[in-house]
Scaffold this motif. Structure first.
Motif, PDB file in Angstrom:
ATOM      1  N   HIS A 162     -26.326  30.039 -42.478  1.00 44.98           N
ATOM      2  CA  HIS A 162     -27.084  28.750 -42.403  1.00 44.98           C
ATOM      3  C   HIS A 162     -26.451  27.957 -41.186  1.00 44.98           C
ATOM      4  O   HIS A 162     -25.329  28.025 -41.110  1.00 44.98           O
ATOM      5  CB  HIS A 162     -27.640  28.151 -43.553  1.00 44.98           C
ATOM      6  N   VAL A 176     -30.677  31.285 -41.587  1.00 46.30           N
ATOM      7  CA  VAL A 176     -31.004  31.936 -40.544  1.00 46.30           C
ATOM      8  C   VAL A 176     -30.868  33.385 -40.920  1.00 46.30           C
ATOM      9  O   VAL A 176     -31.510  34.136 -40.289  1.00 46.30           O
ATOM     10  CB  VAL A 176     -30.176  31.592 -39.437  1.00 46.30           C
ATOM     11  N   PRO A 209     -36.155  33.836 -42.205  1.00 44.52           N
ATOM     12  CA  PRO A 209     -34.684  34.160 -42.020  1.00 44.52           C
ATOM     13  C   PRO A 209     -34.577  36.009 -41.747  1.00 44.52           C
ATOM     14  O   PRO A 209     -35.431  36.596 -42.188  1.00 44.52           O
ATOM     15  CB  PRO A 209     -34.044  33.971 -43.069  1.00 44.52           C
ATOM     16  N   LEU A 287     -27.943  33.958 -33.266  1.00 44.83           N
ATOM     17  CA  LEU A 287     -28.987  33.283 -34.163  1.00 44.83           C
ATOM     18  C   LEU A 287     -28.596  31.618 -33.807  1.00 44.83           C
ATOM     19  O   LEU A 287     -27.293  31.249 -33.786  1.00 44.83           O
ATOM     20  CB  LEU A 287     -28.937  33.528 -35.524  1.00 44.83           C
TER      21      LEU A 287
END
Length: 287
Positions: A162, A176, A209, A287
């Motif tokens: 994250h 994510v 995600p 990401l």
């Protein structure tokens, strides 16, 4: 590049590879070939690795992502509702926490500090009784409604990745990526990651995600059952795909049925339904 920690987790239990189903001869045979390719000696004993694996993977990802994505945080055993896309999942539970008791106590405490009817506080007594009655009626209406609500929830993420959100309306990190870890696969273990992924897609508010399963399972049949789904999982990551590919090519030969299994395995790799651990690290870096 395979996971650097993988051979530390491999070993034999009762003379059989700890990635294999000990009751299935083909699984044990394929497991032995797989471990030969990995360089795992037969005298190495395997300890239970339920938590060891996730701890090793978190440490490995943290080290690798520091070089390419310092904004990402990797953790294990986090609830989905701790992240901004799923924060609403904890709302029902918070609503179900009955706060009428402290209010009831507060009204009674107020009553103890106000004049009684005998002391000329008739209006005060009427007010307190009205408040207590309103609390009882509110509790009576509220409980059936709470009982009728669905308890939407998600299991903990084995590993979450994250990042913080600057200026977000909600003070929770953005998820994510999430991973379901399955060292080996059995029929009863296949459904967990897929059910988890489907619920994450359905219950999210915002961006989905990246969600995938990570495994050390060597058998193409089970890898196909997990990876050839309907979109519940983005893909399946294997901790050591090069060694597995070599083992599959060696074991699944000679007969038509085995060659068909080998071809199915290679199609999964070519279609990127089955990916190497290094692909996981590389993708997280974007990401």
């Amino acid at each position: 590049m395979p996971a650097s920690f993988v051979t530390d987790l491999c070993g034999y239990r009762n003379g059989k590879p700890n990635t294999s189903d000990s009751s299935k001869a083909d699984s044990v045979e394929l497991g032995r070939i797989f471990f030969e390719r990995l360089g795992v000696p037969e005298e190495k004993h395997a300890e239970k690795n339920d938590h060891t694996w996730s701890l090793a993977m978190v440490a490995d990802l943290q080290g690798k992502l520091k070089e390419v994505a310092q904004h990402l945080t990797v953790e294990r055993e986090r609830h989905a509702h701790e992240f901004e896309q799923y924060a609403h999942l904890g709302a029902i539970q918070r609503l179900a926490d009955d706060d009428s008791l402290p209010l009831d106590n507060a009204v009674r405490n107020l009553q103890n500090h106000l004049p009684t009817a005998e002391e000329g506080g008739e209006e005060t007594s009427v007010l307190v009784e009205a408040l207590l009655k309103a609390l009882d009626e509110s509790r009576a209406r509220r409980r059936p409604l709470l009982d009728a609500l669905g308890d939407e929830s998600l299991p903990k993420l084995d590993i979450s990745v994250h990042r913080a959100l600057d200026g977000a309306a909600i003070d929770r990190p953005h998820l994510v990526a999430g991973f379901s870890l399955k060292w080996s696969l059995r029929t009863d273990r296949l459904q967990d990651p897929r059910t988890h992924g489907a619920k994450m897609a359905t219950l999210r508010r915002g961006r989905m995600p990246h969600f995938a399963a990570v495994t050390m399972e060597p058998r193409p049949y089970f890898l196909a059952r997990l990876g050839q789904g309907t979109g519940d999982l983005d893909c399946v990551y294997h901790l050591h795909l090069p060694a597995l590919t070599a083992a599959v090519d060696e074991y699944y030969s000679a007969t038509k049925s085995r060659l068909k299994t080998r071809d199915t395995f290679h199609r999964m790799v070519e279609q990127r339904r089955l990916r190497d651990y290094d692909d996981l690290v590389a993708y997280l870096g974007t990401l």
